[in-house]
Design a protein around this motif. Structure first.
Motif, PDB file in Angstrom:
ATOM      1  N   VAL A  20       0.835  -1.201   0.000  1.00 20.23           N
ATOM      2  CA  VAL A  20       0.000   0.000   0.000  1.00 20.23           C
ATOM      3  C   VAL A  20       0.871   1.254   0.000  1.00 20.23           C
ATOM      4  O   VAL A  20       0.602   2.224  -0.727  1.00 20.23           O
ATOM      5  CB  VAL A  20      -0.943  -0.006   1.220  1.00 20.23           C
ATOM      6  N   ASN A  21       1.947   1.248   0.773  1.00 22.69           N
ATOM      7  CA  ASN A  21       2.860   2.394   0.815  1.00 22.69           C
ATOM      8  C   ASN A  21       3.503   2.634  -0.547  1.00 22.69           C
ATOM      9  O   ASN A  21       3.702   3.793  -0.952  1.00 22.69           O
ATOM     10  CB  ASN A  21       3.944   2.170   1.867  1.00 22.69           C
ATOM     11  N   LEU A  22       3.843   1.556  -1.250  1.00 21.82           N
ATOM     12  CA  LEU A  22       4.453   1.703  -2.570  1.00 21.82           C
ATOM     13  C   LEU A  22       3.469   2.310  -3.562  1.00 21.82           C
ATOM     14  O   LEU A  22       3.846   3.128  -4.411  1.00 21.82           O
ATOM     15  CB  LEU A  22       4.942   0.349  -3.079  1.00 21.82           C
ATOM     16  N   PHE A  23       2.202   1.913  -3.474  1.00 25.78           N
ATOM     17  CA  PHE A  23       1.199   2.478  -4.375  1.00 25.78           C
ATOM     18  C   PHE A  23       1.017   3.978  -4.118  1.00 25.78           C
ATOM     19  O   PHE A  23       0.695   4.741  -5.034  1.00 25.78           O
ATOM     20  CB  PHE A  23      -0.139   1.763  -4.200  1.00 25.78           C
ATOM     21  N   GLU A  24       1.210   4.399  -2.873  1.00 27.34           N
ATOM     22  CA  GLU A  24       0.976   5.797  -2.515  1.00 27.34           C
ATOM     23  C   GLU A  24       2.211   6.673  -2.684  1.00 27.34           C
ATOM     24  O   GLU A  24       2.122   7.902  -2.545  1.00 27.34           O
ATOM     25  CB  GLU A  24       0.500   5.875  -1.059  1.00 27.34           C
ATOM     26  N   VAL A  25       3.367   6.071  -3.000  1.00 26.77           N
ATOM     27  CA  VAL A  25       4.589   6.848  -3.107  1.00 26.77           C
ATOM     28  C   VAL A  25       4.526   7.754  -4.335  1.00 26.77           C
ATOM     29  O   VAL A  25       3.857   7.450  -5.336  1.00 26.77           O
ATOM     30  CB  VAL A  25       5.812   5.899  -3.197  1.00 26.77           C
ATOM     31  N   ASP A  26       5.202   8.894  -4.265  1.00 30.87           N
ATOM     32  CA  ASP A  26       5.258   9.831  -5.388  1.00 30.87           C
ATOM     33  C   ASP A  26       6.214   9.279  -6.436  1.00 30.87           C
ATOM     34  O   ASP A  26       7.425   9.253  -6.243  1.00 30.87           O
ATOM     35  CB  ASP A  26       5.721  11.203  -4.899  1.00 30.87           C
ATOM     36  N   LYS A  27       5.669   8.848  -7.569  1.00 33.89           N
ATOM     37  CA  LYS A  27       6.492   8.249  -8.621  1.00 33.89           C
ATOM     38  C   LYS A  27       7.300   9.299  -9.372  1.00 33.89           C
ATOM     39  O   LYS A  27       8.335   9.001  -9.958  1.00 33.89           O
ATOM     40  CB  LYS A  27       5.604   7.477  -9.609  1.00 33.89           C
TER      41      LYS A  27
END
Length: 379
Positions: A20-27
């Motif tokens: 979930v944290n990876l999905f929310e990270v600023d790409k």
């Protein structure tokens, strides 16, 4: 069973929170409605850099005019696909020994690459086709802050690799992009015009569309084959698929652990139910005596639940202790969450306690409804 279930549930919960944290990270880029394809120009037919640049320019011109295309850009390496090619950077006027100079990821891109992927311009300007052979470069915010701390990077000059090579002038600064993976912080990144220097890999084409990106695959493939009928065209992917694939391994690990956790939880609940049911059957006569001398239904329920939950609590404590050791072993797989995350551990305890209570409550309620006369005659 309770201990094993606790360990697997906590491990799976930690990996789930990491995902979930990876999905929310600023790409650092916008993945919506962007179609990509990685091409490989054979050296036998594209030996000179001018030939490669000519092909890329013709392809971009052909794709931009297709109906449904908003913009098109190219790079030797797309975001989340790996490093474009690291090289040492020599700042103008530097006295740092060559081996100790900063290392940056060098990416050769087209002028519309930033617009296509929604990479924001922070300062200055982007280079354009009209700049020709003027040696310009665009750097990431991290690069500007690291190489020229507290200074205006626009107009600064540097060399890439060869200390005797030409100077590149910083034209603009763009936002940081995660180039290798969502779990890897952005690195020093420098973008140069694709037509000015040979880069490893590529070209990779990125097309921003106003329609479903995959519906444009055939038209873009035809445009490529009109320029080179023999060039193999790999499978098209959207940037959303690229993002999804970058975390595929983590998702597999999480799903595997959660499968083990749910299996262990099911076995634990069945085990608790079976043990409590068997215990109730053996103690039917005792229940009758207790009820005959005044025990209420609630008293029978409390007694059975208390006695059933005691080994569950012991198993959960053992599982918590073991999970702290196990979680530290795969701490490298976690992102943005500690192995001792209180929210995850608390959630697992609540789930496990709820399942165990339900498994115990069913036979407990059955015992509390036994007729005292019948129970006293039970053998």
């Amino acid at each position: 069973e309770v201990g094993l279930s606790t360990v697997c549930l906590i491990a799976g919960g930690l990996l789930l929170r990491s995902l979930v944290n990876l999905f929310e990270v600023d790409k650092g880029f916008a993945a919506e409605r962007v179609l990509t394809v990685n091409l490989n120009l054979p050296d036998t037919r594209y030996r000179e850099e001018a030939d490669r640049s000519r092909f890329v320019k013709s392809l971009l011109d052909s794709v931009r005019v297709l109906p449904g295309v908003v913009s098109a850009g190219s790079s030797n390496m797309l975001p989340l696909s790996g490093e474009g090619g690291n090289n040492l950077i020599s700042l103008e006027g530097t006295t740092v020994p060559f081996p100790e100079r900063p290392l940056a990821d060098i990416r050769g891109v087209s002028a519309e690459y930033f617009q296509t992927l929604g990479i924001p311009l922070r300062e200055g300007r982007l280079f354009a086709d009209s700049d020709g052979e003027h040696k310009l470069a665009v750097v990431s915010s991290l690069t500007a802050g690291r190489l020229w701390p507290g200074e205006n990077p626009i107009g600064r000059r540097f060399k890439i690799g060869d200390p005797d090579g030409p100077f590149f002038e910083v034209a603009g600064v763009v936002g940081d992009v995660r180039g290798v993976g969502l779990d890897r912080l952005p690195s020093l990144t420098i973008y140069t015009p694709y037509w000015q220097r040979r880069t490893w890999y590529g070209p990779a084409l990125a097309v921003k569309t106003a329609v479903d990106p995959l519906s444009m695959s055939s038209a873009i493939r035809n445009a490529i084959h009109r320029l080179d009928a023999e060039l193999p065209v790999p499978r098209f992917e959207t940037m959303e698929q690229v993002v999804d694939q970058s975390i595929a391994q983590r998702r597999f690990q999480m799903n595997l652990l959660l499968l083990f956790a749910l299996t262990a939880l099911l076995l634990a609940s069945l085990g608790i139910y079976g043990v409590v049911s068997y215990s109730v059957v053996l103690r039917t006569n005792e229940m009758g005596i207790r009820m005959a001398i005044g025990a209420q239904t609630a008293d029978i329920l409390k007694m059975i639940l208390r006695q059933a939950m005691t080994p569950v609590a012991i198993g959960a404590c053992i599982g918590l202790g073991a999970s702290l050791v196990v979680a530290r072993l795969f701490a490298g797989l976690l992102y943005g969450v500690a192995p001792t995350d209180a929210m995850t551990i608390g959630g697992v305890v609540m789930i496990l306690g709820g399942v165990a209570a339900v498994a115990s409550l069913i036979p407990a309620r059955r015992a509390s409804r036994v007729n005292p006369v019948t129970a006293l005659h039970y053998e």
